[in-house]
Motif scaffolding. Sequence first.
Motif, short mmCIF file in Angstrom:
data_model
loop_
_atom_site.label_atom_id
_atom_site.label_comp_id
_atom_site.label_asym_id
_atom_site.label_seq_id
_atom_site.Cartn_x
_atom_site.Cartn_y
_atom_site.Cartn_z
N ILE A 199 58.08 18.73 -1.82
CA ILE A 199 58.98 17.59 -2.05
C ILE A 199 58.75 17.01 -3.44
CG2 ILE A 199 59.43 15.19 -1.35
CD1 ILE A 199 58.93 16.13 1.58
N ASN A 200 57.48 16.83 -3.79
CA ASN A 200 57.17 16.27 -5.11
C ASN A 200 57.66 17.15 -6.24
OD1 ASN A 200 55.95 14.10 -3.91
ND2 ASN A 200 53.88 14.92 -4.05
N ASN A 201 57.50 18.43 -6.09
CA ASN A 201 57.97 19.35 -7.11
C ASN A 201 59.49 19.34 -7.23
OD1 ASN A 201 55.90 20.62 -8.58
ND2 ASN A 201 55.28 21.75 -6.76
N LEU A 202 60.12 19.26 -6.10
CA LEU A 202 61.58 19.28 -6.11
C LEU A 202 62.15 18.03 -6.75
CD1 LEU A 202 62.25 20.69 -2.57
CD2 LEU A 202 62.40 21.86 -4.76
N LEU A 203 61.55 16.91 -6.40
CA LEU A 203 62.08 15.65 -6.91
C LEU A 203 61.54 15.33 -8.31
CD1 LEU A 203 62.03 13.44 -3.70
CD2 LEU A 203 63.91 14.74 -4.70
N GLY A 204 60.54 16.09 -8.71
CA GLY A 204 60.00 15.86 -10.04
C GLY A 204 59.22 14.56 -10.14
N SER A 205 58.76 14.05 -9.02
CA SER A 205 57.89 12.88 -9.08
C SER A 205 57.02 12.84 -7.82
CB SER A 205 58.72 11.60 -9.21
OG SER A 205 59.39 11.32 -8.02
N GLN A 206 55.88 12.20 -7.97
CA GLN A 206 54.91 12.20 -6.88
C GLN A 206 55.27 11.17 -5.83
OE1 GLN A 206 52.39 14.62 -7.10
NE2 GLN A 206 53.73 15.19 -8.79
N VAL A 207 56.27 11.46 -5.05
CA VAL A 207 56.68 10.49 -4.05
C VAL A 207 55.97 10.68 -2.71
CG1 VAL A 207 58.95 9.98 -5.03
CG2 VAL A 207 58.70 11.91 -3.50
N ALA A 208 55.62 11.93 -2.41
CA ALA A 208 55.02 12.20 -1.10
C ALA A 208 53.51 12.35 -1.23
CB ALA A 208 55.62 13.46 -0.50
N LYS A 209 52.80 11.80 -0.27
CA LYS A 209 51.35 11.86 -0.28
C LYS A 209 50.89 13.27 0.11
CE LYS A 209 47.52 9.28 1.60
NZ LYS A 209 47.21 8.76 2.93
N VAL A 210 50.08 13.86 -0.76
CA VAL A 210 49.65 15.24 -0.54
C VAL A 210 48.28 15.30 0.11
CG1 VAL A 210 48.90 17.32 -1.78
CG2 VAL A 210 51.04 16.20 -2.41
N GLY A 211 48.08 16.31 0.94
CA GLY A 211 46.76 16.58 1.46
C GLY A 211 46.31 15.70 2.61
N ASP A 212 47.28 15.14 3.26
CA ASP A 212 46.93 14.28 4.37
C ASP A 212 46.86 15.10 5.67
OD1 ASP A 212 46.50 12.31 6.13
OD2 ASP A 212 48.25 11.11 5.63
N TYR A 213 45.69 15.61 5.94
CA TYR A 213 45.55 16.50 7.10
C TYR A 213 45.57 15.76 8.43
CZ TYR A 213 44.92 20.68 4.43
OH TYR A 213 45.16 21.74 3.62
N GLU A 214 45.52 14.45 8.35
CA GLU A 214 45.51 13.71 9.60
C GLU A 214 46.91 13.32 10.06
OE1 GLU A 214 41.90 10.86 9.89
OE2 GLU A 214 42.13 11.54 7.83
N ALA A 215 47.85 13.74 9.27
CA ALA A 215 49.22 13.32 9.56
C ALA A 215 49.81 14.04 10.76
CB ALA A 215 50.09 13.53 8.34
N THR A 216 49.08 14.08 11.81
CA THR A 216 49.60 14.78 12.97
C THR A 216 50.31 13.86 13.95
OG1 THR A 216 47.39 14.68 13.85
CG2 THR A 216 48.10 16.78 12.94
N THR A 217 50.84 12.79 13.42
CA THR A 217 51.69 11.95 14.26
C THR A 217 53.11 12.44 14.06
OG1 THR A 217 52.03 10.41 12.49
CG2 THR A 217 50.23 9.92 14.00
N MET A 218 53.98 11.99 14.93
CA MET A 218 55.34 12.47 14.80
C MET A 218 56.20 11.58 13.92
SD MET A 218 55.25 15.24 16.20
CE MET A 218 56.94 15.77 16.41
#
Length: 389
Positions: free
Chosen positions: A130-149
């Motif tokens: 997402i960040n690469n596509l939008l050309g800006s760091q909008v999405a938080k990367v490396g959040d392995y705990e994001a297993t909520t829906m």
Amino acid sequence: MDEVIRKVVAMGLPGVILVIVMATTGLAGGAAIVSALAFLGGPAGMLGGIAVLGFTGVLGDLLTKIGLELFLMRIYEERAKTESVENLCREIDGLPLISTELKDKVKRIIEKKFLFVLVGRTGVGKSSTINNLLGSQVAKVGDYEATTMSATLYRHEINGLKLAIVDTPGLCDELEEVGNDQQYLELINSKTTQMDSMLFVSRLDETRVTSDEKRGIKLISENLGTKVWDYSVIVFTFANSVPASRYQEALDKRTELIRHEIAKYIGEDKAGKIPSVAVDNQSKTTPDGKTWLGEFFTKVFMRASESGSLPFAAAMKDSLTSSSGEARIDLDDKQKAEVNKKINKLLIGGLAYGGAVVGQIFGPGGIIVGGLLGSAVGLWMELDRRRNA
Ligand SMILES: Nc1nc2c(ncn2[C@@H]2O[C@H](COP(=O)(O)OP(=O)(O)O)[C@@H](O)[C@H]2O)c(=O)[nH]1
Ligand SMILES: [Mg+2]
């Protein structure tokens, strides 16, 4: 602009009603005018004249040629140049005889809002993509705990296009509490007519389709409906984690494997048509030495345009043809030719769309596609509402 379109545009709402009446009732000439007047609730000057009576002939011809959908898009696109988008959307909502789905499509073309959904296991690189596509760091990367829906919606405006990308953590993860995804899927489902493309994200450097991915594919197919695969693209991340010598083979094999899994729900024929593309979020290039963003754009663009997302292709036209500044996404000649051909064929349908020529993609800071944004405003608000509930 086509003369017929110009005339209808000049008539405003009465012109639109006349077009709809002709297309949906098969009436022509005086009968069409009388019927249109009834919908308008009284005499409307522009429809009364002999001039309009004679005009219904050519109007009918063009309507037969390009169809109501394209006709309406074209009319409103033109009117949006001089009238407020907000007022036009209100007008569209009130149109008689046509479906809500068609109204949504026409509104989308003038609002220029587009929605993309990313699905894939946690850790495959959705946020990075997402960040690469939008050309800006909008999405938080490396959040392995994001297993909520809880789905996250990222919005970004590029050259007037409102892109919304929905990140759907958890949809392809093995979860203890799967209770949530039903509700979540239903929500996305209610928005699928507005979804321009679904990106199924998986790693290129794996050898199997994991059980969580299988579960994700099943959930998607059973809950979003199999049609969602008609406008999906398989995105393989971690392209450079595969040795250059094995890159093409890996891409083919992985594509085949994922398609095969999806085929369980839609059949091998349809699954075989789902395009795939490799990216690497740590690099501008893939092991074949090519810049992946251009290929990515082309694949998603073609897919979104094919799947009936005419508004997307139409709105994209202006961004594709702008000629100032440096392009953020470089298309090679083959990609440009492909996109050009699609735009001209799709949009035009015989109509004067003006022979778009793809120059560069999104000028400074611009670009494309990634996600889901726009039509997503509704989805976004709904998600927000539920999250806070
Ligand atoms: N080498 C490599 N690392 C990547 C790639 N995509 C993501 N990563 C890394 O993988 C981890 C997970 O990425 P993230 O975007 O958060 O994945 P998500 O859970 O699917 O949103 C992060 O450490 C990223 O830096 C890629 O294409 N290549
Ligand atoms: Mg993420």
